[in-house]
Design an enzyme around this catalytic site. Structure first.
Site, short mmCIF file in Angstrom:
data_model
loop_
_atom_site.label_atom_id
_atom_site.label_comp_id
_atom_site.label_asym_id
_atom_site.label_seq_id
_atom_site.Cartn_x
_atom_site.Cartn_y
_atom_site.Cartn_z
N THR A 83 -57.08 4.07 43.60
CA THR A 83 -57.16 4.85 44.84
C THR A 83 -56.67 4.08 46.07
O THR A 83 -56.54 2.86 46.06
CB THR A 83 -58.60 5.31 45.10
OG1 THR A 83 -59.42 4.17 45.37
CG2 THR A 83 -59.17 6.07 43.92
N ASP A 84 -56.47 4.86 47.15
CA ASP A 84 -56.16 4.27 48.45
C ASP A 84 -57.49 4.02 49.17
O ASP A 84 -58.56 4.21 48.62
CB ASP A 84 -55.22 5.18 49.24
CG ASP A 84 -55.79 6.56 49.53
OD1 ASP A 84 -57.03 6.76 49.41
OD2 ASP A 84 -55.00 7.46 49.87
N TYR A 85 -57.41 3.63 50.44
CA TYR A 85 -58.62 3.32 51.20
C TYR A 85 -59.51 4.53 51.45
O TYR A 85 -60.69 4.39 51.73
CB TYR A 85 -58.26 2.66 52.53
CG TYR A 85 -57.66 1.29 52.34
CD1 TYR A 85 -58.44 0.23 51.88
CD2 TYR A 85 -56.31 1.06 52.58
CE1 TYR A 85 -57.89 -1.02 51.66
CE2 TYR A 85 -55.75 -0.20 52.38
CZ TYR A 85 -56.55 -1.24 51.92
OH TYR A 85 -56.00 -2.47 51.72
N ILE B 237 -58.73 8.38 47.54
CA ILE B 237 -57.84 9.36 46.90
C ILE B 237 -56.95 8.62 45.90
O ILE B 237 -56.39 7.57 46.23
CB ILE B 237 -56.94 10.06 47.95
CG1 ILE B 237 -57.77 10.67 49.08
CG2 ILE B 237 -56.00 11.07 47.30
CD1 ILE B 237 -58.63 11.82 48.67
#
Length: 163
Positions: A40-42, A45
């Site tokens: 995921t991103d920060y 997501i």
């Protein structure tokens, strides 16, 4: 279509794909994954490239389920690299979610093998991504595309199309 023009097949509209989830379900191989923090991103997501990794894992496991190991392909002097990839993202997968990556071989055309994918919720209610991937058989020693799949590989892949 002439040989010098690329294949212009497109994914159907989202609604068509969602309605087709129940069609031919017996031919889909299902692979369960969970979205871990490193996917995921920060914002939590799932990063778009993680979907490609999951699809590769599902395809490799599907092939393993019919007795094809990539180590065996290497021993035969054959590799199956991706030459085309088309993904449609419908909605995002969140960190911690479990999803099912469904894959099936659509057809074989000479040395080309085409696959479809659906990434959906475990209950089948939500569709997160759909994709199409084309692989071609490459002679590892010569580094050239083969004219046909090796007979042993073709015979094994035929198992994926059997009802």
């Amino acid at each position: 279509m002439t040989n010098d023009q690329p294949d212009q097949r497109q994914l159907p509209p989202t609604g068509v794909l969602q309605n087709s989830l129940q069609v031919a379900s017996e031919h889909w191989f299902e692979y369960l994954v969970r979205a871990h923090p490193h996917h995921t991103d920060y914002a939590g997501i799932v990063w778009h490239g993680a979907y490609v990794t999951w699809m590769e894992e599902a395809r490799v496991e599907c092939l393993r389920s019919i007795g094809i190991e990539f180590a065996d392909l290497v021993a035969l002097g054959c590799d199956l690299p991706v030459v085309e990839l088309s993904i449609r993202y419908h909605q995002s997968v969140q960190m911690g979610m479990a999803v099912v990556v469904r894959t099936r071989m659509v057809n074989m055309e000479g040395a080309r093998v085409n696959w479809d994918y659906q990434i959906q919720s475990t209950d089948g209610q939500d569709l997160f991504a759909t994709a199409r991937v084309a692989l071609v058989a490459v002679d590892r020693e010569k580094g050239k595309i083969m004219r046909q799949l090796p007979p042993a590989v073709k015979e094994a892949l035929v198992k994926l199309t059997a009802p």
